[in-house]
Design a protein around this motif. Structure first.
Motif, mmCIF file in Angstrom:
data_model
loop_
_atom_site.group_PDB
_atom_site.id
_atom_site.type_symbol
_atom_site.label_atom_id
_atom_site.label_comp_id
_atom_site.label_asym_id
_atom_site.label_seq_id
_atom_site.Cartn_x
_atom_site.Cartn_y
_atom_site.Cartn_z
ATOM 1 N N GLU A 141 0.822 -1.199 0.000
ATOM 2 C CA GLU A 141 0.000 0.000 0.000
ATOM 3 C C GLU A 141 0.868 1.267 0.000
ATOM 4 O O GLU A 141 0.565 2.249 -0.670
ATOM 5 C CB GLU A 141 -0.916 -0.019 1.226
ATOM 6 C CG GLU A 141 -2.251 0.638 0.979
ATOM 7 C CD GLU A 141 -3.265 0.297 2.059
ATOM 8 O OE1 GLU A 141 -3.870 1.247 2.579
ATOM 9 O OE2 GLU A 141 -3.413 -0.903 2.386
ATOM 10 N N ARG A 162 -3.404 0.788 -7.566
ATOM 11 C CA ARG A 162 -4.263 0.024 -6.672
ATOM 12 C C ARG A 162 -3.461 -1.132 -6.084
ATOM 13 O O ARG A 162 -2.500 -1.601 -6.704
ATOM 14 C CB ARG A 162 -5.459 -0.552 -7.431
ATOM 15 C CG ARG A 162 -6.420 0.472 -7.972
ATOM 16 C CD ARG A 162 -7.300 1.064 -6.882
ATOM 17 N NE ARG A 162 -8.270 2.023 -7.420
ATOM 18 C CZ ARG A 162 -7.991 3.302 -7.677
ATOM 19 N NH1 ARG A 162 -6.777 3.781 -7.480
ATOM 20 N NH2 ARG A 162 -8.940 4.097 -8.141
ATOM 21 N N THR A 163 -3.869 -1.597 -4.896
ATOM 22 C CA THR A 163 -3.113 -2.644 -4.211
ATOM 23 C C THR A 163 -3.956 -3.883 -3.951
ATOM 24 O O THR A 163 -5.134 -3.768 -3.624
ATOM 25 C CB THR A 163 -2.632 -2.136 -2.828
ATOM 26 O OG1 THR A 163 -2.102 -0.827 -2.991
ATOM 27 C CG2 THR A 163 -1.578 -3.061 -2.250
ATOM 28 N N THR A 164 -3.339 -5.043 -4.090
ATOM 29 C CA THR A 164 -3.938 -6.304 -3.647
ATOM 30 C C THR A 164 -2.997 -6.939 -2.626
ATOM 31 O O THR A 164 -1.788 -7.002 -2.859
ATOM 32 C CB THR A 164 -4.147 -7.262 -4.842
ATOM 33 O OG1 THR A 164 -5.313 -6.843 -5.559
ATOM 34 C CG2 THR A 164 -4.350 -8.695 -4.391
ATOM 35 N N MET A 214 -15.251 -6.674 -2.509
ATOM 36 C CA MET A 214 -15.817 -5.458 -3.101
ATOM 37 C C MET A 214 -17.276 -5.259 -2.691
ATOM 38 O O MET A 214 -17.958 -6.212 -2.311
ATOM 39 C CB MET A 214 -15.678 -5.511 -4.610
ATOM 40 C CG MET A 214 -14.239 -5.237 -5.032
ATOM 41 S SD MET A 214 -14.058 -5.134 -6.825
ATOM 42 C CE MET A 214 -12.507 -4.230 -6.941
ATOM 43 N N GLU A 271 -16.391 -3.964 1.482
ATOM 44 C CA GLU A 271 -15.562 -2.781 1.765
ATOM 45 C C GLU A 271 -16.374 -1.607 2.289
ATOM 46 O O GLU A 271 -15.861 -0.754 3.008
ATOM 47 C CB GLU A 271 -14.789 -2.365 0.503
ATOM 48 C CG GLU A 271 -15.707 -2.034 -0.663
ATOM 49 C CD GLU A 271 -14.969 -1.740 -1.965
ATOM 50 O OE1 GLU A 271 -13.831 -1.258 -1.927
ATOM 51 O OE2 GLU A 271 -15.560 -2.005 -3.038
ATOM 52 N N GLY A 304 -8.580 0.046 5.832
ATOM 53 C CA GLY A 304 -9.793 -0.544 5.304
ATOM 54 C C GLY A 304 -10.566 -1.197 6.437
ATOM 55 O O GLY A 304 -10.007 -1.505 7.493
ATOM 56 N N VAL A 312 -7.141 -8.812 1.567
ATOM 57 C CA VAL A 312 -7.851 -7.785 0.804
ATOM 58 C C VAL A 312 -7.702 -8.136 -0.678
ATOM 59 O O VAL A 312 -6.641 -7.932 -1.265
ATOM 60 C CB VAL A 312 -7.276 -6.380 1.075
ATOM 61 C CG1 VAL A 312 -8.068 -5.320 0.318
ATOM 62 C CG2 VAL A 312 -7.295 -6.077 2.568
ATOM 63 N N GLY A 357 -9.118 -7.009 -3.424
ATOM 64 C CA GLY A 357 -8.962 -5.875 -4.336
ATOM 65 C C GLY A 357 -9.331 -6.190 -5.772
ATOM 66 O O GLY A 357 -10.286 -6.939 -6.030
ATOM 67 N N HIS A 358 -8.568 -5.649 -6.707
ATOM 68 C CA HIS A 358 -8.926 -5.714 -8.116
ATOM 69 C C HIS A 358 -8.842 -7.106 -8.722
ATOM 70 O O HIS A 358 -9.295 -7.314 -9.852
ATOM 71 C CB HIS A 358 -8.080 -4.733 -8.923
ATOM 72 C CG HIS A 358 -8.632 -3.353 -8.869
ATOM 73 N ND1 HIS A 358 -8.895 -2.715 -7.681
ATOM 74 C CD2 HIS A 358 -9.023 -2.493 -9.853
ATOM 75 C CE1 HIS A 358 -9.388 -1.512 -7.923
ATOM 76 N NE2 HIS A 358 -9.475 -1.356 -9.223
#
Lengths: 345, 345, 345, 345
Positions: free
Chosen positions: C254, C269-271, D173, D225, D251, D272, D274-275
């Motif tokens: 992050e 963006r972060t995963t 998400m 989220e 988060g 997390v 994420g995308h």
């Protein structure tokens, strides 16, 4: 009558999601309605022979993601057994079972409908068929998993087909209805999809194959195991005569691959996915659907709404008479088949 | 001579990772050594017929995760073509290609070895076989992907086998070597693994099957396509005679399922994975291995180390003479096969 | 002394394949050597407190594809407990356990080495670390699974990154060694791979990011959780000071995403994959390796070869002194890191 | 007016299936209606700035299984740009585009509705949102893929959670609607599912966590989220104040894990995703749905049925006024949320 002890059974071919249904039934039944449960083993064989297993919260822990059925399955039909109905009644009485939840396809549910409607045995049905061919419900669980597995296989075949400019034929499940072929074929980008609902022309398939090669791509042909050619001799695997009066020596996939080779001069290879399509962990969609079927089936029992089956309509779970739901096979609508035809060739 | 323009070709059956090799070669060759590249299409057919495609950084973008080969493949053998070697030399000269990187199995590399050793055409080899049967390298890319696909299929079969207490037979690739069967069978928890290196006894298989059922589990039998029974008649698919003098009408998987049914009275079903095992995106392991093969192959070219092939030894990439590497098939060691035998039954 | 009853324990962080090792040990031990087994729960806590579970063939059925460990795990260190060694000796005597197989990483095996070498408790070791950072073995099981999961995640990020022309930062496991980052980053086609072995320059990362955008692609940056910048302030998550004397408020992933946004003006963006990397079913490779480790560990016990650990060398399983194997962390070789640097940018 | 040349654009966050829609539109439009197509790049930025790309059959070959969008995307809103509508009209005229198919979520479609209804620009809409929160359609494509990815992650976390008896928190998400959390949480067997529609009680979560540990299992908590606690201080990531007037530093997933640790004394870890949830190849379900949306969208154009959006109702594709469809967010029905509550704890 208020039910206090409920029997559960799973009949017919297994498919991913059966355990999710059982878990949904038991978790809600025990926690919200304080019911007791007993599992009958191997479909209708269980109540026929009094073969029972305990079915409480501990038995259903961890089974959600597991394929198959912890209760076992069979194709036993009590109406074909001597004193079948009487033996079932006796065994239900002996186990003090007030109602039955029967999870199965056309055959299993057909028995449940008769037992409920004609013989006063309180049954609630949960529809199950890998082939998605039960009317009255938008989808059955297990189908999405099967389509996913077949699609992944087709995805993999594209690159090898193209590296060698070969035809790849994939035979998928579907004896009487082409839903798996249709969905996986569309999702996988197949160049021909052959279903039992419509006899296919080998010449058409060959012309799609040829046109695909002309665009410098290699064709994938998806064929349901029950699809039949209108031209050409397809001989049945088991040596029996098919409806053309021919003996089939091989599955339709392998037969078709050979015909394509013979007629187009292109190499063709076959994949027969078989039971891989019905085993293993259910997709998220099927777990969702199966769990909700379970939750609603136990509600139907609590409401005393017997002779009914749970069904999916849009995003809702509804109840329909079992007898009605199993009276007609849900086959692929010709209009829908025509819709996807735009991708052939 | 210092190479400035290098040709690349892929020959034989495709397998996941070919594109990763090509990308590794081109990325390093262009960025670090300022080489130019040209791709020859469809294995040895390319240099034979002068069929070339441009091969720069843009051509290799995005191909890492893609199965197949962007260069196409074939089994063309220049030593079986008229003036094969002369035509290759002429086409290399015409394209001003100074060296060839040939990615292929025993046949493709065998040609490269002769062209390099006997005809002075500077070749570097990259080993490729889905079957993992090339000696001189610990593993070939594509093999891990195939094993993963077969293992996932076996995983799925356990639950459906157990729900119906059926035998499931899975036929996997491996004509001459049983590596895919051995690894996927072990990883999938199969109860019998049958490989080409050792004729199997149908009686043994049936006794494993029976013993598995006694433990209340359903058996999975993994059989390499090239495995052969020592008892029983296996007739060859293509109608030709097998080494027993029999005509085979079906694959060994289907044949074995029928024999098991006949001898044990248990239902058996077959899955034939076919080309699904060699298509689609490579596993992370195969992408790592294939990429490193590519990076090291271009280093061999830069070093002028021709007639050599890259190979995996432990975690290192080494170079070995192609001729030596392709002289002997790497089959399953009987001691290793005995080691996994503890899981049979 | 010949061992007749053997104890098994798993210590440290879990990783996919632990159950496969246990199964391999028990199947071969029982079937071939007629040993008895007992499982100690939660690593060294089990023998310390005498917490045992039965461990026979039934206990290991069906566990091959399951992640985690049926024996539980912990980071308990008997050398930090009062009378730790004496209590272990007493509990082993009480259970009549003749030898211990300890499956674990540096810490767990370090204890086993001392117990074996200094205190005469017969121990055999099986190496386990998701991070692959144990020297003396080519690979540890669990690592291939973790790399596969991270690679699949990276594969998915490419398309979303490109649709929006964003930077995607993926933080993967690896506190002290960058193996997961290196393998998954290479396999996933990352444009920067940052590992703990080498402090990274945020400026370099930003210049790779910019160069990738110039080629009309969106960059993926893979960063090991233990990677550290040489420029810029990275403050430690837990509020403690890092080696720069800074407080870290967020994970490196992050933090880096924000730095990239700040310096390049591009969205990032972060995963954070976290424990997903160490859970669930092991890959076929890991099942193969873990099973063979189990089979060879029980052979070491039978041979009375204590103080040793099984290890992978090429395709062979060998034995090495535990003490030696755990003395040094296996980190990424700078030459190997340089090799993959050709793909940055 | 009969349309002859049609523009296509994709706006808002990308999600798997966009390319399948584009392919469906173009294949049917070209082959059956002889339309021409042009793609506008990056959502409404394309028609605003006249940024077009050719869009014929070759452009859509092979894109079905690919995530992202070949047309790029953005959140540009023409109503916030000077002379936005006029510039769009001019660019459509310049390209001789007769109609627009706009694929997007609430914002993108809201623009299409106004352009169509108020400014006479013929638009047809295709709904897209990873979050499934568009009313008027049973499902949107991309959602099933996201749920599948989240479910697979949860599956993996169970074994590692149990090996160490830790709490695992998974943030998925869903800013305004909890559909992904609800479906993946149910499918993954989570012990708590927290959604934006209903403020959660950290105390309830802790009591579910504790009860799960009492049953000797480790708890999984799935949190959208956008979920918000009703007790406890959740401070916003970006330093801005949340609706409680607090600054969030992390988060919700990481925050919740810490609260659980603090209140229950149990270790907790966070993932997390994420995308990863919105990238990569679409599921078979999403490819089917997206393709059919494409086929029906082009039919709406041919019928001159502008200002309409295609939607899924059961298994049918229907048309609804865009304006109506985008007027209300589809959130999780409290009754449905209560239904799955039976699995908490």
């Amino acid at each position: 009558m208020e039910a206090r002890k409920i029997g559960v059974l799973t009949g017919g071919g297994d498919c991913p999601g059966l355990n999710a249904v059982i878990r949904g039934i038991v978790r809600k039944g025990v926690q919200e309605y304080a019911y007791e449960f007993v599992g009958f083993r191997d479909g209708w064989r269980g109540p026929l022979e009094g073969d029972v297993v305990p079915l409480g919260i501990p038995a259903v822990r961890g089974i959600l993601p597991r394929g198959g059925t912890i209760l076992g399955s069979s194709r036993t039909n009590p109406f074909k057994e001597e004193h079948g109905v009487r033996r079932i009644k006796e065994n239900l009485a002996k186990e003090e079972v007030d109602a039955l939840i029967t999870i199965g396809g056309e055959d299993t549910l057909g028995v449940a409908a008769r037992l409920s409607d004609e013989f006063g045995i309180p049954c609630v049905g949960v529809p199950k068929t890998i082939d998605n061919d039960l009317s009255a419900t938008d989808y059955t669980f297990g189908f999405d998993t099967a389509v996913g597995i077949a699609t992944e296989a087709i995805d993999r075949l594209h690159t090898t087909a193209e590296s060698h400019m070969r035809v790849l034929v994939v035979e998928v499940m579907g004896r009487h209805a082409g839903w798996i072929a249709l969905h996986s074929g569309l999702a996988g980008g197949a160049n021909a999809i052959l279903i039992p609902e419509q006899r296919f022309s080998v010449d058409d398939v060959c012309s799609w194959v040829t046109s695909r090669f002309k665009a410098s791509y290699a064709p994938i042909v998806v064929v349901a195991e029950g699809a039949m050619p209108k031209d050409g001799e397809l001989v049945l695997k088991d040596g029996s005569l098919d409806s053309f009066g021919h003996v089939r020596l091989s599955g339709v996939g392998e037969w078709l691959a050979k015909e394509i080779e013979r007629r187009t001069g292109k190499e063709a290879r076959t994949t027969v996915l078989g039971h891989v399509q019905r085993g293993g962990t259910p997709s998220a969609f099927d777990r969702w659907l199966a769990t909700r079927f379970g939750l609603h089936a136990i509600d139907a029992v609590r409401d005393g709404d017997f002779g009914k089956m749970v069904a999916l309509r849009g995003t809702d779970i509804v109840r329909v008479p079992i007898a009605e739901a199993t009276s007609r096979l849900k086959t692929v609508d010709p209009a829908l088949y025509a819709e996807v035809g735009v991708f052939f060739g």
